[in-house]
Design an enzyme around this catalytic site. Structure first.
Site, PDB file in Angstrom:
ATOM      1  N   ASP A  14      35.872  31.641  33.307  1.00 48.47           N
ATOM      2  CA  ASP A  14      34.931  31.292  34.369  1.00 48.47           C
ATOM      3  C   ASP A  14      33.813  30.479  33.699  1.00 48.47           C
ATOM      4  O   ASP A  14      33.939  29.269  33.529  1.00 48.47           O
ATOM      5  CB  ASP A  14      34.462  32.589  35.036  1.00 48.47           C
ATOM      6  CG  ASP A  14      33.581  32.371  36.243  1.00 48.47           C
ATOM      7  OD1 ASP A  14      33.403  31.219  36.649  1.00 48.47           O
ATOM      8  OD2 ASP A  14      33.070  33.360  36.789  1.00 48.47           O
ATOM      9  N   PHE A  43      37.112  34.432  44.477  1.00 45.47           N
ATOM     10  CA  PHE A  43      37.349  35.637  43.700  1.00 45.47           C
ATOM     11  C   PHE A  43      38.805  36.062  43.821  1.00 45.47           C
ATOM     12  O   PHE A  43      39.287  36.353  44.907  1.00 45.47           O
ATOM     13  CB  PHE A  43      36.403  36.777  44.102  1.00 45.47           C
ATOM     14  CG  PHE A  43      36.299  37.784  43.008  1.00 45.47           C
ATOM     15  CD1 PHE A  43      35.383  37.598  41.968  1.00 45.47           C
ATOM     16  CD2 PHE A  43      37.149  38.872  42.953  1.00 45.47           C
ATOM     17  CE1 PHE A  43      35.324  38.498  40.908  1.00 45.47           C
ATOM     18  CE2 PHE A  43      37.091  39.776  41.895  1.00 45.47           C
ATOM     19  CZ  PHE A  43      36.172  39.587  40.879  1.00 45.47           C
ATOM     20  N   ASP A  67      40.848  42.255  38.233  1.00 47.47           N
ATOM     21  CA  ASP A  67      40.346  43.339  39.069  1.00 47.47           C
ATOM     22  C   ASP A  67      39.136  42.934  39.893  1.00 47.47           C
ATOM     23  O   ASP A  67      38.465  41.935  39.628  1.00 47.47           O
ATOM     24  CB  ASP A  67      39.907  44.513  38.179  1.00 47.47           C
ATOM     25  CG  ASP A  67      38.600  44.217  37.436  1.00 47.47           C
ATOM     26  OD1 ASP A  67      38.521  43.172  36.761  1.00 47.47           O
ATOM     27  OD2 ASP A  67      37.638  45.009  37.569  1.00 47.47           O
ATOM     28  N   ARG A  98      44.508  45.541  39.793  1.00 49.09           N
ATOM     29  CA  ARG A  98      45.121  44.990  38.572  1.00 49.09           C
ATOM     30  C   ARG A  98      46.644  45.048  38.621  1.00 49.09           C
ATOM     31  O   ARG A  98      47.331  44.252  37.992  1.00 49.09           O
ATOM     32  CB  ARG A  98      44.660  45.772  37.336  1.00 49.09           C
ATOM     33  CG  ARG A  98      43.188  45.624  36.995  1.00 49.09           C
ATOM     34  CD  ARG A  98      42.943  46.119  35.571  1.00 49.09           C
ATOM     35  NE  ARG A  98      41.547  46.414  35.297  1.00 49.09           N
ATOM     36  CZ  ARG A  98      40.649  45.520  34.871  1.00 49.09           C
ATOM     37  NH1 ARG A  98      41.009  44.258  34.723  1.00 49.09           N
ATOM     38  NH2 ARG A  98      39.409  45.872  34.623  1.00 49.09           N
TER      39      ARG A  98
HETATM   40  P1  IMP Z   1      33.225  34.336  31.845  1.00 47.88           P
HETATM   41  O1  IMP Z   1      32.661  34.975  30.596  1.00 47.88           O
HETATM   42  O2  IMP Z   1      32.189  33.873  32.817  1.00 47.88           O
HETATM   43  O3  IMP Z   1      34.250  33.263  31.550  1.00 47.88           O
HETATM   44  O4  IMP Z   1      33.897  35.494  32.648  1.00 47.88           O
HETATM   45  C1  IMP Z   1      35.203  35.790  32.510  1.00 47.88           C
HETATM   46  C2  IMP Z   1      35.442  37.216  32.973  1.00 47.88           C
HETATM   47  O5  IMP Z   1      34.870  37.454  34.281  1.00 47.88           O
HETATM   48  C3  IMP Z   1      36.921  37.401  33.102  1.00 47.88           C
HETATM   49  O6  IMP Z   1      37.486  37.905  31.909  1.00 47.88           O
HETATM   50  C4  IMP Z   1      37.015  38.340  34.275  1.00 47.88           C
HETATM   51  O7  IMP Z   1      36.979  39.676  33.798  1.00 47.88           O
HETATM   52  C5  IMP Z   1      35.790  38.089  35.117  1.00 47.88           C
HETATM   53  N1  IMP Z   1      36.079  37.199  36.282  1.00 47.88           N
HETATM   54  C6  IMP Z   1      35.598  35.965  36.519  1.00 47.88           C
HETATM   55  N2  IMP Z   1      36.082  35.464  37.674  1.00 47.88           N
HETATM   56  C7  IMP Z   1      36.908  36.418  38.183  1.00 47.88           C
HETATM   57  C8  IMP Z   1      37.726  36.495  39.387  1.00 47.88           C
HETATM   58  O8  IMP Z   1      37.823  35.585  40.217  1.00 47.88           O
HETATM   59  N3  IMP Z   1      38.424  37.640  39.544  1.00 47.88           N
HETATM   60  C9  IMP Z   1      38.380  38.683  38.662  1.00 47.88           C
HETATM   61  N4  IMP Z   1      37.645  38.652  37.535  1.00 47.88           N
HETATM   62  C10 IMP Z   1      36.900  37.527  37.307  1.00 47.88           C
HETATM   63 MG    MG Z   2      37.247  41.704  34.306  1.00 53.03          MG
END
Ligand code: IMP
Ligand code: MG
Length: 181
Positions: free
Chosen positions: A103, A153, A160, A166
């Site tokens: 993300d 999302f 999850d 999951r």
């Molecule tokens: P980042 O550090 O912002 O890249 O966040 C990544 C983490 O956020 C992932 O490993 C997921 O656990 C969670 N995440 C981000 N977007 C989603 C989504 O759409 N569904 C579920 N988990 C998400």
């Molecule tokens: Mg997560």
């Protein structure tokens, strides 16, 4: 389909095809590696990881990490908390990090910096999903990915919402009514 899921984005069959596809790339890219270690980031990567490693036709080892990042846009090894570190020594190894979704990349950026401090031969990132429109922290990009997704999302196949969904075999968009009150 689960009652909390608005629509299915990727079916089991499509996921399987995509996973086989990237596993074939990984198999050919690491054919000459003198030591490949596949590192899954728990818990989100658990389902993807177990399917992926069975399609990588190379000798490799596996390990897992649990990391939590702090909500801060400047990334260094200092702002990630490693809740479970690697069991293995990765010095001189080719490390392939397996993540569920990129993300902002905040967590992975910090994890990558942390792992580079352990003197591996290389560190690459393999993600199931990439939220392409999301602004990324640092210079972390996916080296391998199965699918791009919009800023919605998504749940299932390891992903999850509040620890649920999951175990869904597909990836779907969660109904807004579940998380907006
Ligand atoms: P980042 O550090 O912002 O890249 O966040 C990544 C983490 O956020 C992932 O490993 C997921 O656990 C969670 N995440 C981000 N977007 C989603 C989504 O759409 N569904 C579920 N988990 C998400
Ligand atoms: Mg997560």
């Amino acid at each position: 389909m689960h009652k909390d899921v608005e629509r299915i984005l990727f079916t089991e069959e499509r996921i399987h095809e995509a996973v086989s596809g990237i596993a074939a790339h990984i198999t050919s890219d690491y054919a000459d590696s003198s030591g490949l270690i596949v590192v899954g980031i728990l818990k989100g990567a658990c389902v993807f990881m177990t399917d992926l490693i069975r399609e990588i036709k190379l000798d490799c080892t596996i390990d897992f990490m649990v990391a939590k990042s702090y909500g801060n846009s400047t990334v260094s090894s200092g702002n990630v908390r490693i809740l479970k570190d690697l069991d293995s020594d990765i010095a001189g190894m080719d490390v392939l990090i397996v993540e569920d979704i990129l993300d902002t990349a905040r967590t992975l950026s910090a994890v990558k910096t942390y792992l580079l401090g352990k003197r591996p031969a290389s560190v690459k990132i393999c993600t199931l999903l990439d939220k392409v429109a999301a602004e990324k922290v640092g210079d972390v990009r996916a080296d391998y990915k199965c699918f791009d997704v919009e800023n919605e999302f998504v749940v299932g196949y390891g992903l999850d919402y509040a620890e649920h969904y999951r175990n869904l075999p597909y990836i779907g968009v969660l109904k807004r009514s579940i998380y907006e009150h």
